[in-house]
Design an enzyme around this catalytic site. Structure first.
Site, PDB file in Angstrom:
ATOM      1  CD  GLU A 291      -0.794  -3.903   0.108  1.00  0.00           C
ATOM      2  OE1 GLU A 291      -1.682  -3.844   0.967  1.00  0.00           O
ATOM      3  OE2 GLU A 291       0.303  -3.337   0.228  1.00  0.00           O
ATOM      4  CG  HIS A 312      -4.450  12.140 -26.663  1.00  0.00           C
ATOM      5  ND1 HIS A 312      -4.620  12.740 -27.894  1.00  0.00           N
ATOM      6  CD2 HIS A 312      -5.645  12.239 -26.032  1.00  0.00           C
ATOM      7  CE1 HIS A 312      -5.862  13.202 -27.991  1.00  0.00           C
ATOM      8  NE2 HIS A 312      -6.506  12.907 -26.870  1.00  0.00           N
ATOM      9  CE  LYS A 426       7.526  -3.264   3.907  1.00  0.00           C
ATOM     10  NZ  LYS A 426       6.459  -3.404   4.882  1.00  0.00           N
TER      11      LYS A 426
HETATM   12  O1  PA5 Z   1      -2.326  -2.386   3.301  1.00  0.00           O
HETATM   13  C1  PA5 Z   1      -1.307  -2.416   3.948  1.00  0.00           C
HETATM   14  O2  PA5 Z   1      -1.196  -3.156   4.939  1.00  0.00           O
HETATM   15  C2  PA5 Z   1      -0.109  -1.565   3.618  1.00  0.00           C
HETATM   16  O3  PA5 Z   1      -0.305  -0.759   2.527  1.00  0.00           O
HETATM   17  C3  PA5 Z   1       0.201  -0.657   4.764  1.00  0.00           C
HETATM   18  O4  PA5 Z   1      -0.900   0.167   4.996  1.00  0.00           O
HETATM   19  C4  PA5 Z   1       1.419   0.190   4.478  1.00  0.00           C
HETATM   20  O5  PA5 Z   1       2.516  -0.624   4.228  1.00  0.00           O
HETATM   21  C5  PA5 Z   1       1.720   1.090   5.653  1.00  0.00           C
HETATM   22  O6  PA5 Z   1       1.888   0.346   6.828  1.00  0.00           O
HETATM   23  P1  PA5 Z   1       1.912   1.047   8.229  1.00  0.00           P
HETATM   24  O7  PA5 Z   1       0.610   1.676   8.465  1.00  0.00           O
HETATM   25  O8  PA5 Z   1       2.217  -0.046   9.206  1.00  0.00           O
HETATM   26  O9  PA5 Z   1       3.029   2.091   8.178  1.00  0.00           O
END
Ligand code: PA5
Length: 436
Positions: A291, A312, A426
């Site tokens: 990310e 393996h 999304k």
């Molecule tokens: O790093 C990030 O921003 C994402 O992985 C969020 O943590 C994840 O989408 C969960 O989001 P939220 O805490 O708003 O539910």
């Protein structure tokens, strides 16, 4: 405090030279300045840097009180969250406690069984967990900064509906703790309306950098992990890896090497381990780097492998497939229990020469052999030696990779603290589902 994490560059192979690291020094110095002065992209999300030394005393005391109550009272904790709101806690629990902890008798386990929900939308697995907690004394930690993330929000609806059939409203309220934003969001509003106890995800800490906030610390404490030790390890890491000199800053060297190798055409970084306790740490690491860096068509693709299991299955590709790989191996130096290989005089499997040796020794030799084979096969290998599996080491390891990731992102020229691309699926999903 001791340094528990050490970067070992001895198996990088002939494809790189130390001089290349020197050439990158000015860029690393710039990245260091951007990170520490707040002049870089995403600077408003650098709160993770101070978490280990931030005054969290009040929150920590309250968190420990909830953990103590739940360890005493509950037999099952359901942790609801996804991505940065769950991977860190799960990584810590699986790294530091028995892998099959839920199956241990209560007196050996200590504290409730822990189930993770809301990290996918598979109905069968969701139903399995709801069935598993039938008859248990259940408590819930719902974790979401936005409160609108589909997976945990749906799981939280389901768990509330399930538990509302078992507990009267006041009792149910006492069994739920929300970890969420201080002021905004759907979960914040729901928690206020329902009167749930709450812990805060600080504004200046992004999801994937939040493991050292209550997001990670509350589930860890309920599981029986000493979170003060986790924070102490991270605080020591902060001292080591805030230094600008690359020669002594292992996190910066790691960031620099992976950038050098990416510039030479490597495309994938495998995070490898020889210990199933580290599997979910690999998942946390993948989110951190994926990310943070996967933007503008750039960056190494972060993948993870569990050895010797995956030798393996993927071993052939790693050894002889496309030469696009680099490998970073997490290596735990000590602390394995003494499991001795028994003698079997018929020796049908031809392994009698190992009788009396420890399984840890055989695993260690497999580790050494694999590093050498992969290096010889043209895969540059970085090794990250961990002193042992302990709360301090976990905290320090988290800080090591978070620092490396931020510096690596700035070296790459991306904002390591945003994640605009995760919205694309999304939008499509909401359209398909007919969201008003
Ligand atoms: O790093 C990030 O921003 C994402 O992985 C969020 O943590 C994840 O989408 C969960 O989001 P939220 O805490 O708003 O539910």
């Amino acid at each position: 405090m001791e340094r528990y994490i050490r970067l070992d560059e001895s198996a990088l192979g002939a494809g790189v030279r130390a001089a290349e690291l020197d050439q990158l020094t000015p860029q690393v110095e710039t990245a260091h300045r951007l990170l520490h002065s707040g002049g870089g992209a995403g600077a408003e999300f650098r709160g993770w840097m101070d978490l280990p030394v931030r005054d969290q005393r009040g929150e920590l005391d309250r968190l420990q009180a909830v953990a103590a109550r739940w360890r005493e009272q509950a037999t099952a904790l359901v942790v609801i969250g996804i991505g940065g709101s769950y991977l860190g806690a799960r990584a810590a629990i699986e790294m530091l406690l028995p892998l099959y902890r839920n199956e241990l008798p209560a007196r050996v386990r200590g504290g409730p069984k822990i189930y993770f929900l809301g990290n996918h939308m598979n109905p069968a697995v969701t139903a399995e967990i709801l069935q598993l907690i039938e008859g248990e004394d259940v408590v819930v930690n719902v974790i979401s900064k936005s409160g609108t993330t589909t997976e945990p929000a749906l799981a939280f609806r389901l768990i509330r509906e399930t538990l509302a059939r078992r507990y009267p409203p006041a009792e149910l309220r006492r069994r739920i703790v929300a970890t969420t934003d201080a002021r905004r969001g759907a979960l914040k509003q729901l928690a206020d309306d329902e009167g749930y106890e709450q812990f805060v995800i600080p504004d200046d800490v992004g999801g994937r950098y939040s493991v050292l906030t209550p997001v990670g610390l509350l589930p860890m404490a309920v599981a029986g992990i000493d979170v003060e030790r986790v924070l102490a390890g991270a605080a020591a890491g902060r001292d080591f890896w805030s230094q600008p000199q690359m020669a002594t800053n292992d996190a910066y060297r790691y960031a620099a090497w992976r950038n050098i190798l990416a510039r030479k055409g490597k495309e994938v970084e495998l995070l490898a381990n020889f210990d199933p306790h580290l599997h979910t740490f690999g998942e946390w690491w993948k989110q951190l780097f994926g990310e943070s860096e996967g933007k503008d068509g750039k960056a190494l693709y972060p993948a993870s492998v569990d050895f010797t299991t995956d030798l393996h299955s993927l071993g052939q590709y790693i050894q002889e497939g496309r030469r696009i790989l680099i490998e970073t191996v997490l290596h735990v130096l000590e602390g394995e229990p003494p499991v001795q290989i028994p003698s079997e005089p018929r020796d049908l499997d031809g392994l009698e020469y190992l009788a009396g040796q420890s399984l840890a020794h055989v695993n260690a030799m497999a580790y050494q052999a694999t590093v050498a084979a992969h290096q010889e096969g043209g895969v540059p290998v970085l090794q990250v030696h961990l002193a042992r599996r302990s709360p301090e080491v976990f905290g320090q390891l988290v800080y090591f990779f978070e620092t490396a990731c931020a510096i690596s992102g700035y070296l790459l020229g991306v904002n390591p603290f945003d994640q605009p691309g995760v919205e694309a699926y999304k939008k499509n999903m909401f359209r398909l589902l007919g969201k008003p």
